[in-house]
Design a protein around this motif. Structure first.
Motif, PDB file in Angstrom:
ATOM      1  N   PRO A  13       0.828  -1.213   0.000  1.00 47.49           N
ATOM      2  CA  PRO A  13       0.000   0.000   0.000  1.00 47.49           C
ATOM      3  C   PRO A  13       0.857   1.255   0.000  1.00 47.49           C
ATOM      4  O   PRO A  13       2.047   1.223   0.335  1.00 47.49           O
ATOM      5  N   ILE A  14       0.256   2.360  -0.379  1.00 47.36           N
ATOM      6  CA  ILE A  14       0.927   3.653  -0.412  1.00 47.36           C
ATOM      7  C   ILE A  14       0.509   4.458   0.808  1.00 47.36           C
ATOM      8  O   ILE A  14      -0.671   4.514   1.154  1.00 47.36           O
ATOM      9  N   HIS A  15       1.472   5.106   1.443  1.00 49.26           N
ATOM     10  CA  HIS A  15       1.123   5.955   2.577  1.00 49.26           C
ATOM     11  C   HIS A  15       0.400   7.202   2.050  1.00 49.26           C
ATOM     12  O   HIS A  15       0.785   7.769   1.022  1.00 49.26           O
ATOM     13  N   PRO A  16      -0.655   7.652   2.742  1.00 47.18           N
ATOM     14  CA  PRO A  16      -1.420   8.820   2.280  1.00 47.18           C
ATOM     15  C   PRO A  16      -0.577  10.067   2.040  1.00 47.18           C
ATOM     16  O   PRO A  16      -0.930  10.902   1.202  1.00 47.18           O
ATOM     17  N   GLU A  17       0.539  10.214   2.763  1.00 49.30           N
ATOM     18  CA  GLU A  17       1.411  11.370   2.558  1.00 49.30           C
ATOM     19  C   GLU A  17       1.941  11.434   1.132  1.00 49.30           C
ATOM     20  O   GLU A  17       2.332  12.498   0.649  1.00 49.30           O
ATOM     21  N   GLY A  18       1.963  10.290   0.448  1.00 49.12           N
ATOM     22  CA  GLY A  18       2.548  10.256  -0.884  1.00 49.12           C
ATOM     23  C   GLY A  18       1.611  10.601  -2.014  1.00 49.12           C
ATOM     24  O   GLY A  18       2.056  10.915  -3.122  1.00 49.12           O
ATOM     25  N   TYR A  19       0.293  10.581  -1.752  1.00 47.72           N
ATOM     26  CA  TYR A  19      -0.661  10.788  -2.841  1.00 47.72           C
ATOM     27  C   TYR A  19      -0.472  12.111  -3.593  1.00 47.72           C
ATOM     28  O   TYR A  19      -0.491  12.139  -4.828  1.00 47.72           O
ATOM     29  N   PRO A  20      -0.282  13.243  -2.901  1.00 50.14           N
ATOM     30  CA  PRO A  20      -0.094  14.498  -3.656  1.00 50.14           C
ATOM     31  C   PRO A  20       1.148  14.482  -4.545  1.00 50.14           C
ATOM     32  O   PRO A  20       1.129  15.032  -5.657  1.00 50.14           O
ATOM     33  N   PHE A  21       2.208  13.843  -4.072  1.00 53.05           N
ATOM     34  CA  PHE A  21       3.442  13.798  -4.853  1.00 53.05           C
ATOM     35  C   PHE A  21       3.296  12.878  -6.058  1.00 53.05           C
ATOM     36  O   PHE A  21       3.727  13.217  -7.168  1.00 53.05           O
ATOM     37  N   ILE A  22       2.687  11.718  -5.842  1.00 51.95           N
ATOM     38  CA  ILE A  22       2.477  10.791  -6.952  1.00 51.95           C
ATOM     39  C   ILE A  22       1.572  11.430  -8.001  1.00 51.95           C
ATOM     40  O   ILE A  22       1.823  11.334  -9.211  1.00 51.95           O
ATOM     41  N   GLY A  23       0.512  12.108  -7.532  1.00 49.56           N
ATOM     42  CA  GLY A  23      -0.380  12.798  -8.461  1.00 49.56           C
ATOM     43  C   GLY A  23       0.341  13.874  -9.243  1.00 49.56           C
ATOM     44  O   GLY A  23       0.120  14.041 -10.453  1.00 49.56           O
ATOM     45  N   GLY A  24       1.227  14.614  -8.575  1.00 55.25           N
ATOM     46  CA  GLY A  24       1.993  15.662  -9.250  1.00 55.25           C
ATOM     47  C   GLY A  24       2.923  15.094 -10.303  1.00 55.25           C
ATOM     48  O   GLY A  24       3.034  15.635 -11.424  1.00 55.25           O
ATOM     49  N   PHE A  25       3.606  13.984  -9.970  1.00 60.24           N
ATOM     50  CA  PHE A  25       4.489  13.337 -10.946  1.00 60.24           C
ATOM     51  C   PHE A  25       3.689  12.825 -12.134  1.00 60.24           C
ATOM     52  O   PHE A  25       4.124  12.943 -13.280  1.00 60.24           O
ATOM     53  N   ALA A  26       2.517  12.235 -11.854  1.00 61.15           N
ATOM     54  CA  ALA A  26       1.693  11.692 -12.937  1.00 61.15           C
ATOM     55  C   ALA A  26       1.196  12.806 -13.863  1.00 61.15           C
ATOM     56  O   ALA A  26       1.222  12.667 -15.097  1.00 61.15           O
ATOM     57  N   LEU A  27       0.774  13.928 -13.277  1.00 55.37           N
ATOM     58  CA  LEU A  27       0.316  15.055 -14.095  1.00 55.37           C
ATOM     59  C   LEU A  27       1.455  15.611 -14.937  1.00 55.37           C
ATOM     60  O   LEU A  27       1.270  15.901 -16.137  1.00 55.37           O
ATOM     61  N   THR A  44       7.114   8.978 -16.447  1.00 55.45           N
ATOM     62  CA  THR A  44       6.418   7.783 -15.967  1.00 55.45           C
ATOM     63  C   THR A  44       7.305   6.968 -15.028  1.00 55.45           C
ATOM     64  O   THR A  44       6.850   6.484 -13.982  1.00 55.45           O
ATOM     65  N   VAL A  45       8.577   6.827 -15.411  1.00 54.61           N
ATOM     66  CA  VAL A  45       9.519   6.098 -14.548  1.00 54.61           C
ATOM     67  C   VAL A  45       9.647   6.798 -13.196  1.00 54.61           C
ATOM     68  O   VAL A  45       9.658   6.162 -12.142  1.00 54.61           O
ATOM     69  N   LEU A  46       9.727   8.127 -13.224  1.00 50.31           N
ATOM     70  CA  LEU A  46       9.836   8.878 -11.975  1.00 50.31           C
ATOM     71  C   LEU A  46       8.558   8.765 -11.141  1.00 50.31           C
ATOM     72  O   LEU A  46       8.609   8.758  -9.909  1.00 50.31           O
ATOM     73  N   THR A  47       7.412   8.673 -11.806  1.00 51.75           N
ATOM     74  CA  THR A  47       6.152   8.494 -11.086  1.00 51.75           C
ATOM     75  C   THR A  47       6.129   7.155 -10.364  1.00 51.75           C
ATOM     76  O   THR A  47       5.703   7.051  -9.207  1.00 51.75           O
ATOM     77  N   VAL A  48       6.604   6.107 -11.045  1.00 48.67           N
ATOM     78  CA  VAL A  48       6.678   4.784 -10.425  1.00 48.67           C
ATOM     79  C   VAL A  48       7.634   4.818  -9.237  1.00 48.67           C
ATOM     80  O   VAL A  48       7.345   4.260  -8.174  1.00 48.67           O
ATOM     81  N   TRP A  49       8.790   5.488  -9.424  1.00 46.37           N
ATOM     82  CA  TRP A  49       9.742   5.606  -8.311  1.00 46.37           C
ATOM     83  C   TRP A  49       9.102   6.321  -7.128  1.00 46.37           C
ATOM     84  O   TRP A  49       9.283   5.910  -5.974  1.00 46.37           O
ATOM     85  N   CYS A  50       8.356   7.376  -7.388  1.00 46.60           N
ATOM     86  CA  CYS A  50       7.715   8.131  -6.312  1.00 46.60           C
ATOM     87  C   CYS A  50       6.726   7.238  -5.562  1.00 46.60           C
ATOM     88  O   CYS A  50       6.657   7.267  -4.322  1.00 46.60           O
ATOM     89  N   ALA A  51       5.979   6.418  -6.290  1.00 49.87           N
ATOM     90  CA  ALA A  51       5.035   5.506  -5.651  1.00 49.87           C
ATOM     91  C   ALA A  51       5.770   4.495  -4.781  1.00 49.87           C
ATOM     92  O   ALA A  51       5.333   4.183  -3.661  1.00 49.87           O
ATOM     93  N   LEU A  52       6.899   3.993  -5.264  1.00 47.96           N
ATOM     94  CA  LEU A  52       7.687   3.046  -4.479  1.00 47.96           C
ATOM     95  C   LEU A  52       8.281   3.717  -3.242  1.00 47.96           C
ATOM     96  O   LEU A  52       8.384   3.098  -2.182  1.00 47.96           O
ATOM     97  N   PHE A  53       8.661   4.979  -3.378  1.00 52.04           N
ATOM     98  CA  PHE A  53       9.230   5.709  -2.250  1.00 52.04           C
ATOM     99  C   PHE A  53       8.237   5.794  -1.097  1.00 52.04           C
ATOM    100  O   PHE A  53       8.607   5.657   0.072  1.00 52.04           O
ATOM    101  N   PHE A  54       6.982   6.009  -1.426  1.00 56.81           N
ATOM    102  CA  PHE A  54       5.962   6.174  -0.390  1.00 56.81           C
ATOM    103  C   PHE A  54       5.248   4.867  -0.052  1.00 56.81           C
ATOM    104  O   PHE A  54       4.192   4.892   0.585  1.00 56.81           O
TER     105      PHE A  54
END
Length: 232
Positions: A13-27, A44-54
């Protein structure tokens, strides 16, 4: 179990703190696709990394009394005897400090090393030098917690690093907390220091990989002679 359910079970699962960052990377990735397709794939690769980070995987914390578990995923970068930060109020004698360094590829959710009550939380602004350096314990931005237990008081310090620019702490002073319970995170690479009570023997080595909430850093039942805990 269906294939789709099996796949979902393997994705942490993703921690809720990460949702704004993942959304920003995806946009940003969508915009980059519109500008030039190769840039979009980089995004896209950076978005996946951001999701893994959180990511916030389930951890199984040892249940036996007296263990001190790692507060972070990463590598044990230092084990040394040093004076604890003055704001912790842990005295003026050197204590054993175990440092766990988190790279930008580690899970960054921080977990309580022991079961007890949070006696103090102190935030200190500072600089953002490499968190692997020893002087980062004194110079970098940090957030410190003191957790009181029946066996002694533990100091836990979240230290921002060269890339990290935001320390998040969910815990409150006076709160009861269990070993392995989430108490905060640091965004984008940093370090956790654990100050052990006098006489507590570390059970890890420099270079060892630590898993938050699972790896045992020390055992209150084992003192520096390996036979039993010596109370302060």
């Amino acid at each position: 179990m269906s294939i789709s359910n099996s796949i979902r079970a393997q994705i942490p699962p993703i921690h809720p703190e990460g949702y704004p960052f993942i959304g920003g990377f995806a946009l940003a990735s969508l915009i980059l696709f519109w500008i030039w397709t190769p840039l979009g794939w980089i995004g896209t690769v950076l978005t996946v990394w951001c999701a893994l980070f959180f990511r916030d995987p389930v951890r199984v914390t040892p249940v036996r009394e007296g263990v001190v578990v790692s507060p972070a995923d990463g590598r044990v970068s230092m084990i040394t005897q040093v004076l604890p930060p003055a704001e912790l109020g842990l005295g003026d004698r050197p204590l054993t400090r175990v440092s766990v360094f988190m790279s930008v590829f580690n899970c960054h959710v921080n977990r309580a090393p022991v079961t007890g009550r949070i006696e103090k939380i102190v935030y200190r602004p500072g600089v953002f030098i490499n968190a692997e350096l020893d002087k980062a314990s004194e110079d970098n931005e940090r957030n410190s917690l003191v957790i009181g237990t029946a066996q002694g008081r533990i100091g836990v310090v979240q230290i921002a690093g060269l890339v990290a620019r935001r320390i998040v702490c969910f815990a409150k002073e006076g709160q009861a907390i269990g070993a392995g319970e989430r108490f905060g995170l640091i965004r984008f690479g940093s370090r956790l220091d654990v100050y052990l009570p006098d006489g507590t023997k570390p059970l890890v080595s420099v270079g060892q990989t630590a898993v938050a909430g699972e790896t045992v850093l020390a055992d209150f039942r084992l003192g520096d002679n390996g036979l039993g805990f010596r109370a302060n």
